[in-house]
Design a protein around this motif. Structure first.
Motif, PDB file in Angstrom:
ATOM      1  N   ASN A  75      -0.147   6.698  -8.695  1.00 42.24           N
ATOM      2  CA  ASN A  75       0.340   7.257  -9.956  1.00 42.24           C
ATOM      3  C   ASN A  75       1.821   7.620  -9.872  1.00 42.24           C
ATOM      4  O   ASN A  75       2.415   8.043 -10.863  1.00 42.24           O
ATOM      5  N   TRP A 125      -4.391   3.970 -20.329  1.00 39.77           N
ATOM      6  CA  TRP A 125      -4.298   4.634 -19.027  1.00 39.77           C
ATOM      7  C   TRP A 125      -5.519   5.484 -18.750  1.00 39.77           C
ATOM      8  O   TRP A 125      -5.886   5.714 -17.578  1.00 39.77           O
ATOM      9  N   THR A 126      -6.210   5.943 -19.792  1.00 38.58           N
ATOM     10  CA  THR A 126      -7.472   6.657 -19.584  1.00 38.58           C
ATOM     11  C   THR A 126      -8.525   5.724 -19.006  1.00 38.58           C
ATOM     12  O   THR A 126      -9.235   6.078 -18.053  1.00 38.58           O
ATOM     13  N   MET A 166      -7.628   5.009 -15.343  1.00 38.51           N
ATOM     14  CA  MET A 166      -7.947   6.141 -14.464  1.00 38.51           C
ATOM     15  C   MET A 166      -9.449   6.267 -14.233  1.00 38.51           C
ATOM     16  O   MET A 166      -9.910   6.488 -13.120  1.00 38.51           O
ATOM     17  N   ASP A 216     -11.750   5.997 -10.917  1.00 42.40           N
ATOM     18  CA  ASP A 216     -12.502   7.188 -10.506  1.00 42.40           C
ATOM     19  C   ASP A 216     -13.872   7.209 -11.189  1.00 42.40           C
ATOM     20  O   ASP A 216     -14.021   7.701 -12.303  1.00 42.40           O
ATOM     21  N   GLU A 229      -5.065  15.240 -18.506  1.00 39.28           N
ATOM     22  CA  GLU A 229      -4.569  14.797 -17.204  1.00 39.28           C
ATOM     23  C   GLU A 229      -3.921  13.420 -17.285  1.00 39.28           C
ATOM     24  O   GLU A 229      -2.910  13.157 -16.627  1.00 39.28           O
ATOM     25  N   VAL A 230      -4.488  12.543 -18.111  1.00 40.39           N
ATOM     26  CA  VAL A 230      -3.881  11.221 -18.304  1.00 40.39           C
ATOM     27  C   VAL A 230      -2.512  11.370 -18.972  1.00 40.39           C
ATOM     28  O   VAL A 230      -1.538  10.711 -18.574  1.00 40.39           O
ATOM     29  N   LEU A 250      -0.013  12.480 -16.289  1.00 44.73           N
ATOM     30  CA  LEU A 250       0.386  11.442 -15.336  1.00 44.73           C
ATOM     31  C   LEU A 250       1.044  10.242 -16.002  1.00 44.73           C
ATOM     32  O   LEU A 250       1.952   9.624 -15.439  1.00 44.73           O
ATOM     33  N   GLU A 274      -1.786  13.109  -8.139  1.00 44.51           N
ATOM     34  CA  GLU A 274      -3.184  12.672  -8.075  1.00 44.51           C
ATOM     35  C   GLU A 274      -3.888  12.943  -9.395  1.00 44.51           C
ATOM     36  O   GLU A 274      -3.547  13.872 -10.123  1.00 44.51           O
ATOM     37  N   PHE A 275      -4.901  12.112  -9.696  1.00 45.82           N
ATOM     38  CA  PHE A 275      -5.704  12.282 -10.914  1.00 45.82           C
ATOM     39  C   PHE A 275      -6.753  13.359 -10.660  1.00 45.82           C
ATOM     40  O   PHE A 275      -7.711  13.160  -9.918  1.00 45.82           O
ATOM     41  N   ASN A 276      -6.554  14.526 -11.254  1.00 46.08           N
ATOM     42  CA  ASN A 276      -7.465  15.654 -11.050  1.00 46.08           C
ATOM     43  C   ASN A 276      -7.602  16.451 -12.349  1.00 46.08           C
ATOM     44  O   ASN A 276      -6.937  17.461 -12.551  1.00 46.08           O
TER      45      ASN A 276
END
Length: 518
Positions: free
Chosen positions: A77, A338-339, A342, A346, A383-384, A387, A435-437
């Motif tokens: 990312n 992008w969602t 991601m 994940d 979160e998307v 990022l 990071e994707f969190n």
């Protein structure tokens, strides 16, 4: 004797004009840039030394082309080096308090949250940057208005995005999503799975959504307009990496002629849609709850007479329609794209979102008010946006000497607000900032950002994006529909290369494998 005197006076006037023009050019290309550079360096800002007229534009253009020759080596990312290669190079070399030469004008990078908050609030002191006038042909209307004109236009457009109006748009949004999902289900019907390049599908979807919900027309009616706007964007983008010479847009160059031709055709088609709606309103004596009706009611005298809002002329209505077509399509398609990427990476968060949706709605269509109950989905979307914000940076113009915090900004500089850099800043968001969190948003945006001015994917303050709620509703409804019917993952053929072309998009498309949900 008299003729000699007249001749002498004429020669003197010509000399004065030549000296004045020469001084103006020299001041523009050399003396003023060097004066601004000295002022910035004295305050701790660093950057390349000014180079006559072009500044950093040649190097920036070269590095941009170089970065786009191949995708990123991984699915990280941390894509700033790929999407904004020259900007990344400058902050690596000089630090975050730096400047870049946009021709003879320094673009000053500001990363302090307290300064950014002040800039967003003082909209009369920090105006939108006056870019190449050709760019305004692509994105006219509210976006470039200032002062009283902006306030009046904003006041006119705001009612179209009230919650009650958005509620009426939900069926149109759902209908658009249903058509896309039906196509995907047909592709997956034989084997139970299919690989889809989702970027093109999502662009078509968001185009259909904005056509139906904001303008009441189908995608097919608006398709030509979207295609023409896309052509305009491709032609105008190189302008960002070149020095604008005043008056250049009036020359009959191939680029200028093509931009004008496309603009005329778009306006003709939009006027056709506007006239069709005007006739319907007059015939039925009522209007739909959408943006176009809001604009037309004001134009043709159906608005509340007590509202002291200047009526729009037909060209202004066309400008706002064009801007809505552009912004409405790009923002939603970028967020959804992008969602999906991601969640394709994940599977745990994908499953958590699906379980929340199934528990809340089963396979049924949610009602407008029920979308607020989707806490996990909302966390994922936030979160998307952190990022992968649709817009990576915002620019503002300093028109007079002004002090904010400990910084004195001289008139003539441009300010750069680096959205992506701040939203992935480890000093604010922690060591996992890249990071994707989604869990970081479990207690809201303020808690996640520790109260800092560091999350503004849709802007902030009085000029926050007017359609942000509309984009979020579109994204939530579509994501609900997809997760109710599919399990998905990134295809091995997916190449990660976020591209900054006005909005953030995938350079090589986005291939995702969808499987029918058991």
């Amino acid at each position: 004797m008299e003729e000699t005197s007249i001749l002498s006076i004429g020669i003197s006037l010509v000399c004065v004009v030549l000296v004045s023009v020469s001084w103006g050019i020299l001041n523009w290309v050399w003396f003023k840039p060097k004066r601004l550079e000295k002022c910035l360096r004295n305050q701790g800002f660093n950057g390349n030394s000014y180079r006559l007229l072009y500044g950093d534009t040649s190097e920036r253009a070269w590095m941009t082309i170089e970065s786009r020759l191949k995708p990123m080596p991984n699915l990280s990312n941390d894509f700033l080096p790929h999407s904004l290669a020259f900007f990344h190079h400058i902050i690596t070399k000089y630090g975050k308090r730096c400047f870049i030469w946009n021709g003879p004008i320094p673009l000053v990078n500001l990363v302090e949250p307290y300064l950014i908050r002040e800039i967003f609030m003082k909209i009369n002191d920090f105006e939108k940057a006056k870019s190449n006038p050709l760019i305004k042909k692509v994105a006219p209307g509210l976006l470039f208005l200032e002062g009283h004109a902006w306030a009046q236009r904003r006041k006119l457009l705001t009612p179209a995005f009230h919650i009650d109006k958005l509620n009426f748009m939900v069926p149109a949004i759902w209908e658009s999503s249903k058509e896309m999902i039906k196509e995907w289900e047909e592709l997956a019907s034989k084997t139970g799975s299919c690989e889809i390049e989702v970027w093109s599908s999502l662009q078509k979807l968001s185009a259909d959504m904005i056509s139906r919900s904001a303008f009441g027309s189908s995608y097919e009616e608006g398709k030509t307009i979207f295609d023409l706007i896309t052509q305009q964007i491709k032609i105008v983008v190189p302008v960002f990496n070149s020095v604008y010479i005043p008056g250049w847009r009036f020359l009959p160059t191939k680029t200028n002629r093509r931009i004008s031709e496309i603009d005329r055709e778009i306006r003709i088609r939009l006027k056709g849609i506007i006239n069709k709606r005007k006739n319907i309103i007059k015939r039925e004596m009522r209007a739909k709850d959408d943006l176009l009706s809001t604009l037309i009611q004001d134009k043709f005298g159906h608005a509340n007479r007590k509202q002291e809002i200047k009526k729009l002329n037909i060209e202004e209505v066309v400008n706002e329609c064009k801007l809505m077509y552009l912004a409405g399509q790009d923002t939603t398609s970028s967020l959804l794209l992008w969602t999906l990427i991601m969640l394709g990476k994940d599977q745990i968060w994908q499953q958590r979102a699906r379980e929340e949706i199934i528990n809340a709605f089963g396979d049924a269509k949610p009602q407008f008010h029920e979308l607020n109950h989707l806490k996990i989905v909302n966390m994922i979307l936030q979160e998307v946006l952190r990022l992968y914000p649709p817009i990576l940076e915002l620019n503002r113009e300093v028109t007079r000497d002004i002090k904010i915090g400990d910084v004195i900004l001289p008139a003539g500089v441009l300010l750069n607000i680096p959205i992506l850099l701040l939203q992935q800043d480890e000093t604010i968001w922690g060591k996992d900032a890249k990071e994707f969190n989604p869990e970081r948003f479990s207690e809201g945006i303020s808690k996640a950002s520790k109260g800092n001015m560091s999350f503004f994917a849709f802007g902030w303050g009085p000029r926050i994006c007017l359609g942000s709620n509309f984009a979020m509703i579109e994204a939530k409804l579509t994501l609900v529909f997809i997760l109710q019917r599919f399990v998905f993952e990134l295809s091995p053929s997916y190449r990660h290369a976020p591209l900054n072309v006005g909005t953030l998009r995938p350079q090589f498309g986005a291939h995702i494998i969808f499987r029918r949900r058991p």
